[in-house]
Design an enzyme around this catalytic site. Structure first.
Site, PDB file in Angstrom:
ATOM      1  N   ASP A 239     -89.168 101.291 -52.604  1.00  0.00           N
ATOM      2  CA  ASP A 239     -89.685 101.600 -53.952  1.00  0.00           C
ATOM      3  C   ASP A 239     -89.910 100.399 -54.871  1.00  0.00           C
ATOM      4  OD1 ASP A 239     -89.883 104.258 -53.549  1.00  0.00           O
ATOM      5  OD2 ASP A 239     -88.162 104.826 -54.712  1.00  0.00           O
TER       6      ASP A 239
ATOM      7  N   ASP B   5     -81.661 113.832 -52.814  1.00  0.00           N
ATOM      8  CA  ASP B   5     -82.460 112.816 -53.509  1.00  0.00           C
ATOM      9  C   ASP B   5     -81.979 112.597 -54.934  1.00  0.00           C
ATOM     10  OD1 ASP B   5     -84.241 112.435 -51.368  1.00  0.00           O
ATOM     11  OD2 ASP B   5     -85.413 114.173 -51.958  1.00  0.00           O
TER      12      ASP B   5
END
Length: 655
Positions: free
Chosen positions: A167, A392
């Site tokens: 990310d 998550d």
């Protein structure tokens, strides 16, 4: 243009029966060994480490034993994860266990290196322990200790695959610098350079170890597949790979879809499809001008563009398939209706998210392809980097001492923001903190696995027989066929085409062209559907087709003229004009050629293409196939290349 945000996760390890202290003596007892030479693809000919912590949690779930022997990555997502604790394995403990599992054979250990300063600047659920300016701590307390352990001669025969900082760098492209989706945190990290310098430092330190294979995170197609995102991302990755003393030689490859849900392959539509005379890129909100529709096509294109930008020409790609199966009862079994671009794509896409920017605990997701070495050209492996069943992020505020924030994208009631097109989040309810075991998610993934999980209730139901098989065009050597899609209780994976009793090919779509035939000859065809469990349908209706004659008056014929309209060194645009040179109107035309170099078509308009290596075939788009004698039609395309770009010789056939 859309810019998407994705993939987050993991921090807290979960207590299991196997403790770190139970296997620590292995490293001390193991003799020092010289490292073996680095291989092109570390997964080929090697076993892959099964994390006993994750395996125990998966096996404890109903039906989980069917997948609990699958290899998953070990997440080093905070400084404390390096040493572990009395209830969680540290890095040495995992490496010792890998040595034991390997038993002297080639063996891969997969590690996620994930603790950058100011980590995950565009999300709250997985913010890390280090502040934006803590680069010195990242180097001395995180990367240096990891490198010291990996360099231990006791582990020299392991193939250590690292996923470097998911990310991070893509966020600087889409979520910083004045973009519509920018965040203040990402602006800070872009300005201070600590993502770039941190990644460069990790690559340099870990790449110096001869049996370490570094793969940099490269987002996924629903985040970076637009022209405005993809090449800038590659350029930024190269900047990072050549910072802090590193070189591109420290990058063995890239990984896409890390901890995300984007489909591996979309079988029922392609980026070149046209509905109602318009490209689905322009008319489908899901596609939204993206160049790619799935992870496989994105990964292949990313590899080609990275090599053209200065990375090694043999650079490898990994695809995380841990949660992108999208099976179950809601999986489409054929293309959507052609009433509009939206209807066509939404009816046929297997990725069932509300929007491709949704990344948190997605409802309806399933386990994807099982970890596999070298599944197709240019892809080193399908991998399960995100351990299925790990959350998550929390679906509501949960007090914690791990630096985990509450991100509304994990709230099933959230109606969205600019980064997901203001769509519902699609998240499961009652989720724990990022990284904690989420039983409901694991059960969801197991239920919707595709290919389906065996060992539980096996799939013994065959698809329905294909129907409405017809010929859509003939020449003296080629017969084109189409048929109506079959249905299945889980999902149709493809079709086998038979000429008489002989299987002549397979297709993932509902069309096929049989070639190499004899003029003025009758051929009979049937089609059978198949599913992932190997069940095969009954045969379709039979259709008999007679190929065209090669002589006589009123013959069909065409020519194709190729013109490069622009060329910028790493890519080009070309136009092709098709002319009916016969005395009879055409119904369809087909243009074929072989490129003289490594040209790869990235997008094509006014036609339908197939490219295998240098060989290209383009057929009409339907609306432009009928040409009167002397009339013309055209198509165009964009392509990437390196080296020479000679004009190929084209062959045109008409039917």
């Amino acid at each position: 243009m859309s810019a998407q945000l994705l993939a987050r996760l993991r921090t807290a390890a979960v207590a299991v029966a196997l403790s770190a202290t139970a296997i620590l003596p292995l490293a001390a007892a193991a003799p020092a060994q010289a490292a073996t030479a680095k291989v092109d693809n570390p997964y080929v000919g090697a076993g892959v480490y099964v994390n006993p912590e994750w395996s125990a949690l998966a096996a404890a779930e109903p039906g989980g034993s069917a997948v609990s022997n699958q290899p998953t990555a070990v997440w080093l997502d905070r400084i404390a994860a390096i040493n572990g604790s009395s209830t969680s394995m540290g890095l040495r403990a995992h490496l010792n266990a890998a040595v034991a599992q390997a038993a002297g054979k080639p063996y891969v250990v997969q590690l996620v290196v994930y603790d950058l300063p100011g980590r995950d600047c565009a999300a709250l659920a997985s913010n890390g322990e280090l502040g934006p300016t803590d680069l010195p701590r990242y180097k001395s307390e995180f990367i240096d200790p990891i490198a010291a352990i990996l360099a231990d001669p006791a582990y020299a025969n392991l193939r250590i695959v690292t996923t470097i900082e998911i990310d991070s760098l893509p966020n600087l492209i889409t979520n910083a610098g004045g973009t519509a989706t920018a965040t203040a945190n990402c602006d800070v990290m872009k300005a201070n350079g600590n993502y770039v310098n941190g990644v460069g430092y990790a690559l340099n330190k870990l790449g110096a170890i001869s049996n370490v294979y570094n793969y940099i995170d490269a987002g996924h197609h629903g985040w970076l597949g637009w022209d405005s995102n993809l090449q800038p991302t590659i350029d930024l990755l190269k900047t990072a790979a050549t910072s802090s003393g590193s070189t591109v030689a420290n990058v063995h490859g890239f990984i896409v879809n890390t901890a995300n849900y984007s489909a591996l392959k979309e079988p029922y539509f392609t980026i070149d499809d046209v509905v109602g005379g318009q490209s689905i890129r322009a008319t489908s909100k899901w596609v939204d001008w993206n160049r790619y529709v799935d992870e496989q096509s994105y990964a292949v294109a990313f590899r080609q563009k990275a090599a053209a930008s200065g990375f090694d020409s043999n650079i490898g790609m990994l695809i995380d398939t841990s949660r992108n199966g999208w099976g179950g009862a809601n999986r489409p079994t054929g293309p959507g209706p052609t009433t509009s671009g939206d209807a066509y794509v939404n009816g046929g896409r297997i990725d069932r998210r509300f929007q491709a920017g949704n990344w948190c605990n997605q409802s309806g997701a399933g386990l994807g392809e099982r970890p596999t070495a070298a599944p197709t050209a240019g892809i080193d492996a399908y991998v399960w980097v995100k351990p299925p069943g790990e959350s998550d992020g929390a679906s509501k505020v949960i007090a914690n001492d791990q630096g985990k924030g509450f991100d509304r994208m994990c709230d099933p009631t959230y109606t969205g923001n600019a980064r997901n097109g203001n769509q519902m989040s699609g998240a499961l309810p009652d989720a724990p903190l990022a990284g904690a075991w989420f039983s409901a998610q694991f059960q969801e993934l197991l239920k919707n696995a595709y290919p389906p999980v065996t060992g539980g209730t096996s799939d013994t139901v065959a698809p329905s027989a294909p129907s409405a098989l017809v010929s859509t065009g003939t020449t003296s050597a080629s017969v084109s066929l189409s048929w109506a899609a079959s249905t299945d209780n889980v999902g149709v994976t493809g079709y086998d085409i038979y000429r008489g009793a002989t299987k002549v090919g397979s297709s993932a779509s509902t069309t096929f062209t049989d070639t190499g035939l004899t003029a003025s000859t009758a051929y009979s065809y049937t089609v059978k559907a198949k599913d992932a469990a190997g069940n095969v349908s009954a045969a379709s209706n039979s259709v008999t087709v007679t190929t065209a004659s090669t002589g006589g008056t009123g013959n069909l014929g065409c020519t194709a003229t190729y013109t490069v309209s622009s060329d910028w060194g790493a890519g080009f645009n070309a136009d092709v004009t098709v002319k009916n040179t016969g005395t009879t109107a055409t119904s369809h035309w087909k243009v074929t050629w072989n490129f003289g170099g490594n040209q790869q078509i990235t997008n094509l308009w006014n036609g339908n293409k197939t490219q295998t290596g240098a060989a290209v075939s383009v057929t009409d788009a339907g609306y432009n196939g009928a040409l009167a004698a002397g009339a013309t039609a055209g198509f165009g395309f964009g392509a990437s290349y390196s080296g020479s770009n000679s004009v190929p010789t084209l062959t045109c056939t008409a039917s």
